[in-house]
Motif scaffolding. Structure first.
Motif, PDB file in Angstrom:
ATOM      1  N   LEU A   1       0.784  -1.202   0.055  1.00 22.06           N
ATOM      2  CA  LEU A   1       0.262   0.013   0.036  1.00 22.06           C
ATOM      3  C   LEU A   1       0.710   1.267   0.142  1.00 22.06           C
ATOM      4  CD1 LEU A   1      -3.063  -0.652   2.295  1.00 22.06           C
ATOM      5  CD2 LEU A   1      -3.044  -0.497   0.010  1.00 22.06           C
ATOM      6  N   VAL A   2       1.947   1.207   0.762  1.00 23.18           N
ATOM      7  CA  VAL A   2       2.790   2.461   0.747  1.00 23.18           C
ATOM      8  C   VAL A   2       3.307   2.743  -0.405  1.00 23.18           C
ATOM      9  CG1 VAL A   2       4.912   3.230   1.855  1.00 23.18           C
ATOM     10  CG2 VAL A   2       3.340   2.046   3.218  1.00 23.18           C
ATOM     11  N   ARG A   3       3.944   1.883  -1.205  1.00 18.40           N
ATOM     12  CA  ARG A   3       4.790   1.814  -2.521  1.00 18.40           C
ATOM     13  C   ARG A   3       3.652   2.083  -3.553  1.00 18.40           C
ATOM     14  NH1 ARG A   3       9.774  -0.371  -2.925  1.00 18.40           N
ATOM     15  NH2 ARG A   3      10.774  -1.351  -0.806  1.00 18.40           N
ATOM     16  N   GLN A   4       2.484   1.450  -3.454  1.00 14.17           N
ATOM     17  CA  GLN A   4       1.531   1.633  -4.708  1.00 14.17           C
ATOM     18  C   GLN A   4       0.654   2.818  -4.590  1.00 14.17           C
ATOM     19  OE1 GLN A   4      -0.543  -1.827  -4.739  1.00 14.17           O
ATOM     20  NE2 GLN A   4       1.260  -2.990  -5.190  1.00 14.17           N
TER      21      GLN A   4
ATOM     22  N   THR B   1       3.532   5.248   6.758  1.00 15.11           N
ATOM     23  CA  THR B   1       4.469   4.274   6.877  1.00 15.11           C
ATOM     24  C   THR B   1       3.741   3.017   7.041  1.00 15.11           C
ATOM     25  OG1 THR B   1       6.183   3.648   8.358  1.00 15.11           O
ATOM     26  CG2 THR B   1       4.322   4.414   9.495  1.00 15.11           C
ATOM     27  N   SER B   2       4.525   1.845   7.104  1.00 15.79           N
ATOM     28  CA  SER B   2       4.107   0.298   7.348  1.00 15.79           C
ATOM     29  C   SER B   2       5.486  -0.405   7.611  1.00 15.79           C
ATOM     30  CB  SER B   2       3.293  -0.379   6.297  1.00 15.79           C
ATOM     31  OG  SER B   2       4.176  -0.900   5.226  1.00 15.79           O
ATOM     32  N   GLN B   3       5.332  -1.560   8.344  1.00 16.80           N
ATOM     33  CA  GLN B   3       6.225  -2.352   8.521  1.00 16.80           C
ATOM     34  C   GLN B   3       6.624  -2.984   7.220  1.00 16.80           C
ATOM     35  OE1 GLN B   3       5.424  -5.105  11.723  1.00 16.80           O
ATOM     36  NE2 GLN B   3       7.427  -6.144  11.569  1.00 16.80           N
TER      37      GLN B   3
ATOM     38  N   ARG C   1       6.719   6.760   2.944  1.00 17.66           N
ATOM     39  CA  ARG C   1       6.849   7.973   2.122  1.00 17.66           C
ATOM     40  C   ARG C   1       6.411   9.222   2.561  1.00 17.66           C
ATOM     41  NH1 ARG C   1       3.647   5.925  -2.940  1.00 17.66           N
ATOM     42  NH2 ARG C   1       4.133   7.771  -4.017  1.00 17.66           N
ATOM     43  N   PHE C   2       6.674  10.420   2.379  1.00 17.33           N
ATOM     44  CA  PHE C   2       6.501  11.708   2.898  1.00 17.33           C
ATOM     45  C   PHE C   2       5.875  12.625   1.889  1.00 17.33           C
ATOM     46  CE2 PHE C   2       7.804  15.991   4.436  1.00 17.33           C
ATOM     47  CZ  PHE C   2       6.758  15.813   5.376  1.00 17.33           C
ATOM     48  N   PHE C   3       4.727  13.070   1.871  1.00 16.23           N
ATOM     49  CA  PHE C   3       3.910  13.953   1.350  1.00 16.23           C
ATOM     50  C   PHE C   3       3.737  15.382   1.878  1.00 16.23           C
ATOM     51  CE2 PHE C   3       2.206   9.702   0.452  1.00 16.23           C
ATOM     52  CZ  PHE C   3       2.804   9.559  -0.794  1.00 16.23           C
TER      53      PHE C   3
END
Length: 272
Positions: free
Chosen positions: A157-160, A179-181, A193-195
């Motif tokens: 989910l973080v990456r996509q 974030t996620s583990q 990731r940071f927006f």
């Protein structure tokens, strides 16, 4: 002769990855609007300006839109420039005087370790539009002085995820760490990731200040003090995180010089 400005890719050991920052070691202080104009001209997430002091350097950071009180990757890039260009001897510590207090950087082999203030997060009620703006369900939502800290269910989910940045700008805080583990077979402990569309940066490639928040968050959840973290932007970057508790966190990264040029300081900015 103008001022030398150097572009450095931070939190990476190869060019064209990590987070690019411009670094300018000034011979004397310059006006705020001049520094803001240079940052806008460079059009990177951060441009750092340093001025020599008795036992260190003053350091300020500007996005293309605003000055910020803390920036990890541009501090890492600044320390890299000070050592690589001979402003400091290899075994000297870099001491920075900033709006976030005194920050220290030191060399550890091929890595640079930053001594930064930790940023604790508190549980909060998520704004109704937050999940819609991010395009993913939120597992937990906290807030800190940087913005929201959102945990999601999986690394995928973080990456996509593909946020709606216009909608993010309408939230009470337009800066979000997600974030996620990491997956069980990953070399990393967590990803993020940071927006920050509110700061003029839709997505920051690798964010030291975000890891000042993530350190305490993941220490509580994983029950450990040291982490290898990956910021999963398109460029990507690696951050070593050490947080033994207390009010300081230690972030380590690598850096690569990719460009060096000259700022012609007699340019005059005309506002119409």
């Amino acid at each position: 002769m103008g001022q030398i400005i150097t572009q450095v890719d931070a939190f990476t050991d190869k060019p064209f990855a990590g987070n690019p920052a411009a670094v300018c070691v000034l011979s004397e202080s310059q006006a705020d609007d001049w520094m803001q104009n240079v940052a806008q001209e460079m059009n990177l997430s951060e441009t750092a300006f340093l001025v020599k002091q008795d036992d260190g350097f003053s350091l300020r950071w500007f996005t293309p839109a605003v000055e910020v009180p803390l920036c990890g990757h541009a501090t890492l890039a600044s320390a890299h420039v000070l050592w690589s260009q001979g402003h400091l001897l290899p075994d000297e510590v870099a001491r920075f005087y900033t709006k976030s207090g005194v920050l220290i950087a030191k060399r550890l082999g091929d890595w640079i370790e930053l001594d930064f203030p930790v940023n604790h997060s508190q549980e909060t009620i998520a704004p109704p539009q937050l999940s819609k703006a991010l395009g993913v369900p939120c597992k937990s939502v906290l807030k800190n002085s940087l913005g929201y800290l959102v945990e999601v269910e999986s690394e995928d989910l973080v990456r996509q995820m593909q946020p709606n940045f216009q909608l993010l700008k309408t939230l009470p805080m337009a800066e979000v760490i997600v974030t996620s583990q990491s997956k069980p077979d990953s070399e990393y402990d967590f990803v993020s990731r940071f927006f920050a569309p509110g700061l003029g940066i839709d997505e920051d490639p690798v964010t030291g200040a975000a890891h000042c928040c993530l350190a305490a968050f993941w220490r509580d959840r994983l029950g450990k003090d040291e982490f290898l973290a990956y910021q999963a932007s398109r460029r990507g970057g690696v951050v070593k995180v050490r947080y033994p508790g207390g009010d300081r966190v230690f972030l380590s990264g690598q850096a690569v010089t990719v460009m060096r040029g000259e700022l012609i300081t007699n340019l005059v900015y005309y506002q119409t």
